[in-house]
Design an enzyme around this catalytic site. Structure first.
Site, PDB file in Angstrom:
ATOM      1  NE  ARG A  36      -0.200   0.103   5.471  1.00 39.75           N
ATOM      2  CZ  ARG A  36      -1.321  -0.037   6.422  1.00 39.75           C
ATOM      3  NH1 ARG A  36      -2.450  -0.058   6.026  1.00 39.75           N
ATOM      4  NH2 ARG A  36      -0.179   0.494   7.032  1.00 39.75           N
ATOM      5  CD  GLU A  37       3.542   4.191   3.735  1.00 35.13           C
ATOM      6  OE1 GLU A  37       4.234   5.908   3.659  1.00 35.13           O
ATOM      7  OE2 GLU A  37       3.266   3.727   4.109  1.00 35.13           O
ATOM      8  N   GLY A  41       8.964  -2.034   2.820  1.00 37.12           N
ATOM      9  CA  GLY A  41       8.149  -1.700   4.379  1.00 37.12           C
ATOM     10  C   GLY A  41       9.198  -0.587   4.850  1.00 37.12           C
ATOM     11  CB  ILE A  42       8.571   0.097   8.730  1.00 35.26           C
ATOM     12  CG1 ILE A  42       6.897   0.174   8.529  1.00 35.26           C
ATOM     13  CG2 ILE A  42       8.767   0.901   9.504  1.00 35.26           C
ATOM     14  CD1 ILE A  42       6.132   1.670   8.106  1.00 35.26           C
ATOM     15  N   GLY A 185      11.391   5.260  26.118  1.00 34.20           N
ATOM     16  CA  GLY A 185      12.413   3.735  26.084  1.00 34.20           C
ATOM     17  C   GLY A 185      12.957   3.158  25.649  1.00 34.20           C
ATOM     18  CB  ILE A 189      13.027   1.982  18.548  1.00 34.33           C
ATOM     19  CG1 ILE A 189      13.277   0.554  17.293  1.00 34.33           C
ATOM     20  CG2 ILE A 189      13.016   3.606  17.462  1.00 34.33           C
ATOM     21  CD1 ILE A 189      11.477   1.004  16.876  1.00 34.33           C
ATOM     22  CB  ALA A 273      11.496   4.665  21.167  1.00 35.82           C
ATOM     23  CB  ALA A 323      14.540  -6.551   8.763  1.00 41.35           C
ATOM     24  CG  HIS A 449      47.557 -11.077  14.833  1.00 36.65           C
ATOM     25  ND1 HIS A 449      46.970 -10.230  15.339  1.00 36.65           N
ATOM     26  CD2 HIS A 449      48.705 -10.054  14.147  1.00 36.65           C
ATOM     27  CE1 HIS A 449      47.549  -9.119  16.251  1.00 36.65           C
ATOM     28  NE2 HIS A 449      48.695  -9.188  15.426  1.00 36.65           N
TER      29      HIS A 449
END
Length: 470
Positions: A36-37, A41-42, A185, A189, A273, A323, A449
């Site tokens: 839809r957008e 995604g987000i 929070g 995030i 958050a 994700a 190393h």
């Protein structure tokens, strides 16, 4: 209005949805994605990717401020916030277009609109696609995967207004740099935004209701993170609540309560958050057997819902809200649908978690406290960044690598890290867990190393009293 038939219809084009569709196409299925957008995604558009672009800018800015430590000179250091935001959005757009190209390459049909279950039985599920209230298409799928993701949670009395009280979306595109900021929070995030704004000069206050920040992380790592953030000048309140937010003309008054005492502070902006809720509305669940609990869809180990032919993956199914978890669930779901015989259910203990603040934090598997529950005997190894040559050469001597083993079997139960680039290092332990490695294989592995990865080796050795360099 077109009608189309597919083997698989995926509702949601985020990291779970588009990966599911591509894997289905690879297995010979006719697949469609309804979004839809934004494809990606987000995560790609308003989460994982653009925030990492912002955090990279903050990291470079921090290093420039300490140029003298590296024998360099950098005078009159400053930043252009509009250009910082522009770069972040450009990165997101580039990858958004890339997802579109991948779907086209794999011959996955893409429908622009809101998808919702519209009836049908197993083998002929219906999905109605609408855009701005108008019908776009009616799709028929033998199987339907719901991958609609989640959104920021709002608490009563702490609702965002998009101007002074932000969610992650507004926090990613600030028009001006706030001089002071309250972050409610301290999960991944919240801490990432706290780190970004603090590195760019804002006075940052973080409030966490639990008794420690980053509460899903190992307690030792949380304590080291708290110390680091305080040293950077952040004000940290744990075991505290934000009782109220009152927005004024260009500032917010917040009341913070702890141990029965209240404190009022005034800040330019607030970032909320406090978790996420699943996008379970308006996707046609009414009248189905799909069960929803606390805004998340319930599934079995193969991502099947109680409604035949309907599956759910990603954030809409609950934590961990990552994700890579969504993508992996998509692969499992599609391969099970296709009848492949090598499919294995998701092992949550093998999912790495990363927080891209400064210092970075990464983990996989059980914390020390959880591993020791029930009287299990464990061995714990630690190795500090300050004893690693590459870390010292990088000017990053603060940090720790911690590993946890079952003392009887040698099973790697968990790994926890804080410090530079640990979000890249953690996958080494991810591979080890997938291969069911014990301490023996990890000890015999040869680490190059000088690298930061040597600390992983030394931490394993330390668990068995064999550390060489510490």
């Amino acid at each position: 209005m077109a009608e189309n038939s597919f083997d698989l219809v995926v509702v949601g084009g985020g990291p779970g949805g588009y990966v599911s569709a591509i894997r289905a196409a690879q297995l010979g299925m006719k697949a469609a994605v309804v979004e839809r957008e934004h494809l990606g995604g987000i995560c790609l558009n308003w989460g994982c990717i653009p925030t990492k672009a912002l955090l990279r800018t903050a990291e470079v800015y921090h290093l420039m401020q300490h140029a003298a430590d590296f024998g360099l000179a950098a005078d009159n250091i400053r930043f252009d916030l509009a250009k910082i935001v522009k770069r972040s959005r450009k990165v997101a757009r580039q990858l958004n277009r890339g997802i579109g190209g991948l779907l086209k390459k794999n011959k996955v049909a893409v429908f622009d609109g809101q998808g919702a279950l519209a009836g049908g039985q197993a083998g002929a599920r219906k999905v109605a696609v609408t855009k701005d209230g108008a019908a776009v298409a009616e799709l028929t799928g033998k199987h339907v995967i719901l991958a609609t993701g989640a959104r920021a949670r709002a608490l009563p009395g702490l609702e965002p207004d998009g101007k002074l009280i932000w969610t992650y979306r507004e926090a990613m595109v600030p028009e001006a740099m706030p001089k002071s900021l309250l972050v409610v929070g301290s999960g991944a995030i919240g801490i990432e935004f706290a780190s970004f704004y603090r590195d760019l000069g804002a006075e940052v206050t973080v409030v966490e209701v639990m008794d420690r920040i980053l509460p899903v992380e190992d307690e030792e790592i949380s304590a080291l993170a708290l110390k680091a953030f305080k040293q950077q000048g952040m004000k940290m309140h744990v075991g505290a609540n934000v009782k109220s937010l009152a927005a004024g003309a260009d500032s917010v008054k917040a009341v913070i309560e702890k141990d029965g005492k209240s404190e009022e502070i005034t800040v330019d902006r607030v970032i909320l958050a406090v978790g996420i809720v699943g996008n379970v509305e308006d996707i046609g669940l009414e009248g189905t057997k799909v069960r929803v609990e606390k805004t998340h869809i319930l599934t079995n180990e193969w991502l099947e819902t109680d409604e035949a032919g309907v599956y759910a993956i990603g954030d809409i199914t609950g934590p961990p809200w990552l994700a890579h978890k969504a993508s992996h669930e998509g692969i499992i779901c599609v391969e099970k649908i296709a009848g492949l015989d090598h499919v294995r259910p998701l092992d949550v203990s093998a999912i790495p978690g990363c927080t891209y603040c400064r210092p970075q934090i990464a983990s996989i598997g059980l914390t020390e406290a959880v591993a020791a529950e029930g009287g299990r005997e464990i061995k714990v190894g630690r190795f500090p960044f300050m004893a690693n040559g590459k870390a010292i050469a990088l000017g990053e001597p603060e940090g720790l690598v911690k590993t946890i083993f079952d003392a009887k079997t040698g099973e790697l139960l968990g790994a926890h890290m804080i410090g530079a680039e640990v979000t890249e290092l953690i996958q080494g332990y991810g591979v080890a867990k997938t291969l069911e490695s014990t301490e023996a294989e990890l000890m015999h592995a040869i680490f190059p190393h000088p690298t930061l990865s040597e600390m992983m080796h030394e931490s394993v050795l330390d668990a068995y009293g064999r550390a060489i360099h510490f």
